[in-house]
Motif scaffolding. Structure first.
Motif, PDB file in Angstrom:
ATOM      1  N   VAL A  91      48.738  47.614  58.333  1.00  0.00           N
ATOM      2  CA  VAL A  91      48.565  48.339  57.915  1.00  0.00           C
ATOM      3  C   VAL A  91      49.915  49.685  57.853  1.00  0.00           C
ATOM      4  N   LEU A  92      50.120  49.800  57.527  1.00  0.00           N
ATOM      5  CA  LEU A  92      51.561  50.693  57.645  1.00  0.00           C
ATOM      6  C   LEU A  92      52.023  51.939  56.819  1.00  0.00           C
ATOM      7  N   THR A  93      51.499  53.501  57.680  1.00  0.00           N
ATOM      8  CA  THR A  93      51.341  54.231  57.080  1.00  0.00           C
ATOM      9  C   THR A  93      51.213  55.443  57.472  1.00  0.00           C
ATOM     10  N   CYS A  94      52.035  56.705  57.092  1.00  0.00           N
ATOM     11  CA  CYS A  94      51.935  57.844  57.521  1.00  0.00           C
ATOM     12  C   CYS A  94      50.532  58.603  58.558  1.00  0.00           C
ATOM     13  N   LEU A  95      49.321  57.872  57.902  1.00  0.00           N
ATOM     14  CA  LEU A  95      48.412  58.590  58.427  1.00  0.00           C
ATOM     15  C   LEU A  95      47.553  58.052  59.942  1.00  0.00           C
ATOM     16  N   THR A  96      48.161  58.169  60.491  1.00  0.00           N
ATOM     17  CA  THR A  96      48.013  57.761  62.235  1.00  0.00           C
ATOM     18  C   THR A  96      47.249  58.306  62.394  1.00  0.00           C
ATOM     19  N   ASP A  97      46.070  58.836  62.240  1.00  0.00           N
ATOM     20  CA  ASP A  97      44.623  59.352  63.066  1.00  0.00           C
ATOM     21  C   ASP A  97      43.822  58.274  63.453  1.00  0.00           C
ATOM     22  N   THR A  98      43.229  58.844  64.397  1.00  0.00           N
ATOM     23  CA  THR A  98      42.275  57.519  65.361  1.00  0.00           C
ATOM     24  C   THR A  98      41.296  56.884  63.925  1.00  0.00           C
ATOM     25  N   ALA A  99      40.840  57.516  63.168  1.00  0.00           N
ATOM     26  CA  ALA A  99      39.704  57.792  62.778  1.00  0.00           C
ATOM     27  C   ALA A  99      40.461  56.308  61.388  1.00  0.00           C
ATOM     28  N   THR A 100      42.159  56.893  60.729  1.00  0.00           N
ATOM     29  CA  THR A 100      42.150  56.480  59.403  1.00  0.00           C
ATOM     30  C   THR A 100      42.416  54.743  60.573  1.00  0.00           C
ATOM     31  N   ARG A 101      42.959  54.767  62.051  1.00  0.00           N
ATOM     32  CA  ARG A 101      43.639  53.607  62.873  1.00  0.00           C
ATOM     33  C   ARG A 101      41.653  52.633  63.058  1.00  0.00           C
ATOM     34  N   THR A 102      40.971  52.806  63.534  1.00  0.00           N
ATOM     35  CA  THR A 102      39.282  53.139  63.704  1.00  0.00           C
ATOM     36  C   THR A 102      39.226  52.421  62.143  1.00  0.00           C
ATOM     37  N   ARG A 103      38.912  52.811  61.027  1.00  0.00           N
ATOM     38  CA  ARG A 103      38.598  51.949  59.916  1.00  0.00           C
ATOM     39  C   ARG A 103      39.788  51.020  59.655  1.00  0.00           C
ATOM     40  N   ALA A 104      40.562  50.871  59.435  1.00  0.00           N
ATOM     41  CA  ALA A 104      41.612  49.933  59.193  1.00  0.00           C
ATOM     42  C   ALA A 104      40.919  48.695  60.050  1.00  0.00           C
ATOM     43  N   PHE A 105      40.816  48.410  61.148  1.00  0.00           N
ATOM     44  CA  PHE A 105      40.148  47.843  62.433  1.00  0.00           C
ATOM     45  C   PHE A 105      39.380  47.293  61.714  1.00  0.00           C
ATOM     46  N   GLY A 106      37.790  48.192  61.666  1.00  0.00           N
ATOM     47  CA  GLY A 106      36.767  47.407  61.082  1.00  0.00           C
ATOM     48  C   GLY A 106      36.545  46.623  59.896  1.00  0.00           C
ATOM     49  N   LEU A 107      37.438  47.125  59.259  1.00  0.00           N
ATOM     50  CA  LEU A 107      37.790  46.408  57.453  1.00  0.00           C
ATOM     51  C   LEU A 107      38.795  45.272  57.598  1.00  0.00           C
ATOM     52  N   GLY A 108      38.959  45.201  59.017  1.00  0.00           N
ATOM     53  CA  GLY A 108      39.453  43.875  58.793  1.00  0.00           C
ATOM     54  C   GLY A 108      40.895  43.683  59.077  1.00  0.00           C
ATOM     55  N   ALA A 109      41.739  44.599  59.525  1.00  0.00           N
ATOM     56  CA  ALA A 109      43.129  45.059  59.484  1.00  0.00           C
ATOM     57  C   ALA A 109      43.926  44.293  60.972  1.00  0.00           C
TER      58      ALA A 109
END
Length: 163
Positions: A91-109
């Motif tokens: 995931v390469l994004t401007c949205l680097t908040d904890t919730a986005t990061r956690t969701r990304a890893f939770g979905l398999g990033a």
């Protein structure tokens, strides 16, 4: 930043990479940077939308994916369970908040890098993912659905993953 070649015991072809980002300047810049970097990559292809990413992946499944979260109003993370089944997704994004990061890893990033970080951080992560692919490591599996349960990849404060 030059990268030293690291011998990997593998007969795999260099991985193909798909960039999914709605901003044309970002797509073109990343494509050019990745093609010119000394990385163990095969083809590099870029698309702007979720629909284009899915259509491309149906015909030419990528080995690695660089995925933006905000695809012109569409949720890029919704693509993770679809593209991340066989591909390592960063995931390469401007949205680097904890919730986005956690969701990304939770979905398999497999990795997470902020667009505000130096390009060298992104290149290091792409190299690490390419090396994982060449070693035959499978992408992380979705664990815990939207709850954000970790999949084994690290989500440290810096934004990279530990290998």
């Amino acid at each position: 930043m030059p990268y030293e070649d690291s011998p990997l015991p593998s007969r795999r072809m260099p991985p193909s990479l798909l960039i999914v980002d709605d901003q044309v300047l970002v797509r073109e810049g990343l494509s050019q940077l990745l093609r010119s970097a000394t990385l163990p990559l095969g083809s590099v292809h870029a698309v702007a939308t979720a629909a284009e990413a899915l259509a491309y992946a149906r015909t030419t499944p990528p080995d690695l994916v660089l995925l933006d979260v905000d695809l012109g109003g569409d949720d890029g993370l919704a693509l993770l369970p679809l593209l991340g089944r066989q591909a390592h997704v960063m995931v390469l994004t401007c949205l680097t908040d904890t919730a986005t990061r956690t969701r990304a890893f939770g979905l398999g990033a497999s990795a997470f890098v902020g667009k505000h970080e130096p390009a060298s951080n992104m290149l290091i992560e792409v190299r690490a993912l390419a090396d994982r692919y060449l070693r035959g490591e499978v992408p992380p599996r979705r664990v815990g659905g939207e709850s954000g349960a970790q999949t084994g990849a690290s989500s440290d404060v810096r934004g990279g993953s530990n290998f």
